[in-house]
Motif scaffolding. Structure first.
Motif, PDB file in Angstrom:
ATOM      1  N   ALA A 107      -1.923   5.407 -13.985  1.00 34.42           N
ATOM      2  CA  ALA A 107      -1.191   6.015 -12.882  1.00 34.42           C
ATOM      3  C   ALA A 107      -0.488   4.951 -12.046  1.00 34.42           C
ATOM      4  CB  ALA A 107      -2.158   6.814 -12.001  1.00 34.42           C
ATOM      5  N   ALA A 108       0.656   5.307 -11.494  1.00 35.52           N
ATOM      6  CA  ALA A 108       1.348   4.438 -10.539  1.00 35.52           C
ATOM      7  C   ALA A 108       0.724   4.659  -9.166  1.00 35.52           C
ATOM      8  CB  ALA A 108       2.832   4.763 -10.509  1.00 35.52           C
ATOM      9  N   THR A 109       0.814   3.650  -8.299  1.00 37.66           N
ATOM     10  CA  THR A 109       0.237   3.790  -6.978  1.00 37.66           C
ATOM     11  C   THR A 109       1.082   3.030  -5.967  1.00 37.66           C
ATOM     12  OG1 THR A 109      -1.835   3.633  -5.715  1.00 37.66           O
ATOM     13  CG2 THR A 109      -1.310   1.782  -7.172  1.00 37.66           C
ATOM     14  N   THR A 110       0.629   3.005  -4.724  1.00 40.40           N
ATOM     15  CA  THR A 110       1.323   2.287  -3.661  1.00 40.40           C
ATOM     16  C   THR A 110       0.320   1.408  -2.921  1.00 40.40           C
ATOM     17  OG1 THR A 110       0.891   3.995  -1.985  1.00 40.40           O
ATOM     18  CG2 THR A 110       2.895   4.243  -3.345  1.00 40.40           C
ATOM     19  N   ILE A 111       0.833   0.417  -2.221  1.00 38.85           N
ATOM     20  CA  ILE A 111      -0.032  -0.428  -1.402  1.00 38.85           C
ATOM     21  C   ILE A 111      -0.729   0.404  -0.335  1.00 38.85           C
ATOM     22  CG2 ILE A 111      -0.022  -2.261   0.327  1.00 38.85           C
ATOM     23  CD1 ILE A 111       0.007  -3.289  -2.500  1.00 38.85           C
ATOM     24  N   GLU A 112      -0.035   1.401   0.190  1.00 37.75           N
ATOM     25  CA  GLU A 112      -0.662   2.266   1.190  1.00 37.75           C
ATOM     26  C   GLU A 112      -1.881   2.974   0.609  1.00 37.75           C
ATOM     27  OE1 GLU A 112       0.212   6.272   3.893  1.00 37.75           O
ATOM     28  OE2 GLU A 112       1.835   5.377   2.722  1.00 37.75           O
ATOM     29  N   ALA A 113      -1.744   3.501  -0.607  1.00 37.31           N
ATOM     30  CA  ALA A 113      -2.872   4.191  -1.235  1.00 37.31           C
ATOM     31  C   ALA A 113      -4.037   3.246  -1.476  1.00 37.31           C
ATOM     32  CB  ALA A 113      -2.420   4.834  -2.543  1.00 37.31           C
ATOM     33  N   VAL A 114      -3.721   2.017  -1.882  1.00 41.04           N
ATOM     34  CA  VAL A 114      -4.768   1.023  -2.104  1.00 41.04           C
ATOM     35  C   VAL A 114      -5.488   0.705  -0.797  1.00 41.04           C
ATOM     36  CG1 VAL A 114      -5.209  -1.371  -2.770  1.00 41.04           C
ATOM     37  CG2 VAL A 114      -3.650   0.022  -4.127  1.00 41.04           C
ATOM     38  N   CYS A 115      -4.733   0.515   0.261  1.00 40.28           N
ATOM     39  CA  CYS A 115      -5.320   0.194   1.568  1.00 40.28           C
ATOM     40  C   CYS A 115      -6.204   1.337   2.068  1.00 40.28           C
ATOM     41  CB  CYS A 115      -4.218  -0.109   2.569  1.00 40.28           C
ATOM     42  SG  CYS A 115      -4.815  -0.547   4.217  1.00 40.28           S
ATOM     43  N   ARG A 116      -5.719   2.548   1.955  1.00 44.48           N
ATOM     44  CA  ARG A 116      -6.498   3.704   2.411  1.00 44.48           C
ATOM     45  C   ARG A 116      -7.802   3.833   1.617  1.00 44.48           C
ATOM     46  NH1 ARG A 116      -3.958   7.630   5.573  1.00 44.48           N
ATOM     47  NH2 ARG A 116      -1.752   7.227   6.033  1.00 44.48           N
ATOM     48  N   LEU A 117      -7.706   3.681   0.300  1.00 47.86           N
ATOM     49  CA  LEU A 117      -8.902   3.817  -0.531  1.00 47.86           C
ATOM     50  C   LEU A 117      -9.877   2.668  -0.279  1.00 47.86           C
ATOM     51  CD1 LEU A 117     -10.465   5.298  -2.722  1.00 47.86           C
ATOM     52  CD2 LEU A 117      -9.181   4.012  -4.428  1.00 47.86           C
ATOM     53  N   ASP A 118      -9.371   1.470  -0.095  1.00 48.23           N
ATOM     54  CA  ASP A 118     -10.224   0.316   0.192  1.00 48.23           C
ATOM     55  C   ASP A 118     -11.093   0.590   1.413  1.00 48.23           C
ATOM     56  OD1 ASP A 118     -11.184  -2.376  -0.004  1.00 48.23           O
ATOM     57  OD2 ASP A 118      -9.763  -2.962   1.565  1.00 48.23           O
ATOM     58  N   ASN A 119     -10.494   1.100   2.455  1.00 47.68           N
ATOM     59  CA  ASN A 119     -11.240   1.332   3.696  1.00 47.68           C
ATOM     60  C   ASN A 119     -12.143   2.560   3.609  1.00 47.68           C
ATOM     61  OD1 ASN A 119     -10.406  -0.595   6.095  1.00 47.68           O
ATOM     62  ND2 ASN A 119      -8.631  -0.332   4.778  1.00 47.68           N
ATOM     63  N   ALA A 136     -11.263  12.161  -6.880  1.00 51.35           N
ATOM     64  CA  ALA A 136      -9.858  12.421  -7.209  1.00 51.35           C
ATOM     65  C   ALA A 136      -8.966  11.300  -6.686  1.00 51.35           C
ATOM     66  CB  ALA A 136      -9.424  13.770  -6.630  1.00 51.35           C
ATOM     67  N   GLU A 137      -9.282  10.788  -5.501  1.00 52.94           N
ATOM     68  CA  GLU A 137      -8.479   9.708  -4.915  1.00 52.94           C
ATOM     69  C   GLU A 137      -8.590   8.429  -5.747  1.00 52.94           C
ATOM     70  OE1 GLU A 137      -8.040   7.470  -0.552  1.00 52.94           O
ATOM     71  OE2 GLU A 137      -9.288   9.271  -0.763  1.00 52.94           O
ATOM     72  N   ILE A 138      -9.788   8.144  -6.232  1.00 54.86           N
ATOM     73  CA  ILE A 138      -9.972   6.969  -7.091  1.00 54.86           C
ATOM     74  C   ILE A 138      -9.221   7.170  -8.409  1.00 54.86           C
ATOM     75  CG2 ILE A 138     -11.652   5.590  -8.383  1.00 54.86           C
ATOM     76  CD1 ILE A 138     -13.714   6.352  -6.202  1.00 54.86           C
ATOM     77  N   GLY A 139      -9.403   8.342  -9.011  1.00 55.46           N
ATOM     78  CA  GLY A 139      -8.752   8.625 -10.287  1.00 55.46           C
ATOM     79  C   GLY A 139      -7.250   8.566 -10.203  1.00 55.46           C
ATOM     80  N   ALA A 140      -6.700   8.982  -9.077  1.00 52.78           N
ATOM     81  CA  ALA A 140      -5.244   8.984  -8.913  1.00 52.78           C
ATOM     82  C   ALA A 140      -4.677   7.571  -8.812  1.00 52.78           C
ATOM     83  CB  ALA A 140      -4.863   9.781  -7.668  1.00 52.78           C
ATOM     84  N   LEU A 141      -5.528   6.594  -8.500  1.00 55.61           N
ATOM     85  CA  LEU A 141      -5.061   5.224  -8.319  1.00 55.61           C
ATOM     86  C   LEU A 141      -5.260   4.378  -9.576  1.00 55.61           C
ATOM     87  CD1 LEU A 141      -5.465   3.158  -5.139  1.00 55.61           C
ATOM     88  CD2 LEU A 141      -6.419   2.181  -7.227  1.00 55.61           C
ATOM     89  N   LEU A 142      -6.148   4.809 -10.467  1.00 51.52           N
ATOM     90  CA  LEU A 142      -6.477   4.012 -11.647  1.00 51.52           C
ATOM     91  C   LEU A 142      -5.356   4.032 -12.680  1.00 51.52           C
ATOM     92  CD1 LEU A 142     -10.213   5.011 -12.208  1.00 51.52           C
ATOM     93  CD2 LEU A 142      -9.334   2.911 -11.182  1.00 51.52           C
TER      94      LEU A 142
END
Length: 386
Positions: free
Chosen positions: A56-68, A47-53
């Motif tokens: 969908a709009a996203t934030t740098i924070e979401a990208v950083c959290r998902l990356d780690n 769900a976290e990956i799907g919400a970022l693709l």
């Protein structure tokens, strides 16, 4: 040399892990598969990956959290791969999870994969190869598909025109033929739209075994609308992903019909879309055999339709018959790319990606000091010479 290969595709349902031993024998490279595993992503990570693709709009924070978070998952997967390798490995190839492939006017401008490779290196203590697509993009290529380098070595072109097919989220095709450059490109969606429909209509991640598609009927108007997608008519080199073929794309196609379509019929139509576009590509290249791999191989409804469309022109089989597990082929392919990069050899095929030159792929994250150079004492001060 023992290499662990990881792969998480556009279906983002989990990570495939393999361990492979490579031995150079003159101009022949021998691969000994040491085992493979499939590690499913938990529902909340999907769900976290799907919400970022996209879209969908996203934030740098979401990208950083998902990356780690993905880095932690890939680190555990790499550790499992080291176990498959017998407890030791020379390198790990962790290409990461693609979250954006920037295509503008048919040209790839950039690509982004997440997966914190430093976390992987810290977990397993060996060098990690990552960011495999960017070097080809920098050379003017599509950065995808990269698996044709593996296919071109595995399939003998002198045996006639043959195709390697991968049915992941996207369907990729590699064509080898006598006296011709290797050709490879993304045909279109394989599981991407099918899985989107399963989530929307069935509240499930996929249509298991294509059972609901088998119970439905192809909706002619919906199929015609989907087949009108300009991407299919574009010549290779070309690549695509969920930037184009996502749930919103399906919703728009259904809304444009102006009439409801039963869930099973949607799934049957999407199965036919994949089968028709893949079969059409195979027919255009006049192949006599198609060797398939990827998650879509598990779908008997899709496989049966592909076999029917190819009957009398080309036969369909899987990479299992060549000693490569169909569900793990891409992970083995990335392990091969790791071997090539380790030895300073290019892994991208310009005739496939459209790059101006064959690029050595990836960036290395070390797990410690280089073993290739003598280690100096740790410096205690810095002097600047005029």
């Amino acid at each position: 040399m023992r290499i662990v290969g990881l792969m998480s595709g556009t279906s983002y349902d989990g990570v495939d892990v393999v361990a492979a031993e490579f031995t150079a024998d003159g101009d022949t490279l021998r691969l000994r598969p040491l085992g493979h595993r499939e590690l499913a992503y938990p529902d909340d990570l999907r769900a976290e990956i799907g919400a970022l693709l996209p879209p969908a709009a996203t934030t740098i924070e979401a990208v950083c959290r998902l990356d780690n978070r993905l880095g932690e998952v890939f680190a555990e997967a790499a550790a499992a791969g080291v176990e498959l390798a017998g407890g030791t490995a020379d390198a790990v190839v962790s290409p990461g999870q693609t979250v954006f492939h920037w295509v503008e006017d048919g040209r790839v401008r950039g690509t982004l994969q997440l997966g914190a490779p430093a976390r992987v290196a810290a977990r397993v203590g060996v060098p990690v190869l990552h960011d495999l697509r960017s070097a080809d993009v920098a050379a003017g290529g599509q950065g995808a598909p990269l698996v044709p380098a593996f296919d071109a070595l595995l399939l003998d072109p002198e045996a006639g025109a043959r195709a390697a097919l991968n049915l992941g989220g996207i369907a990729n095709l590699t064509v080898v033929a006598p006296g011709a450059p290797v050709l490879g490109y993304d045909v279109g969606p394989a599981n991407a739209l099918l899985d989107a429909a399963a989530r929307r209509f069935l509240d499930r991640p996929c249509d298991v075994d294509g059972a609901r598609a088998a119970a439905g009927r192809v909706h002619a108007a919906l199929l015609a609308r989907l087949l009108a997608e300009p991407y299919y008519a574009a010549p290779p080199p070309k690549s695509t992903g969920k930037e184009l073929f996502h749930g919103g794309y399906l919703d728009a196609a259904l809304a444009a019909l102006g009439e409801p379509v039963a869930a099973d019929d949607v799934l049957a139509t999407l199965t036919e879309l994949t089968a028709r576009t893949v079969a059409g590509a195979c027919d255009r290249h006049r192949v006599t055999e198609v060797v398939a791999a990827g998650g879509g191989v598990r779908n008997p409804t899709l496989r049966a339709r592909l076999a029917a469309l190819g009957a009398g022109r080309w036969r369909l089989r899987t990479t299992d018959e060549l000693g490569v597990p169909a569900q793990a082929k891409e992970a083995y392919a990335f392990a091969l790319l790791g071997w090539l990069s380790w030895h300073g050899l290019p892994g991208a095929v310009p005739s496939v990606t459209g790059a101006s030159r064959a690029a050595v792929l990836g960036s290395w994250t070390p797990a410690g000091p280089s073993v290739a150079a003598p280690r100096p004492p740790a410096p205690r001060r810095l002097v600047v010479d005029a």
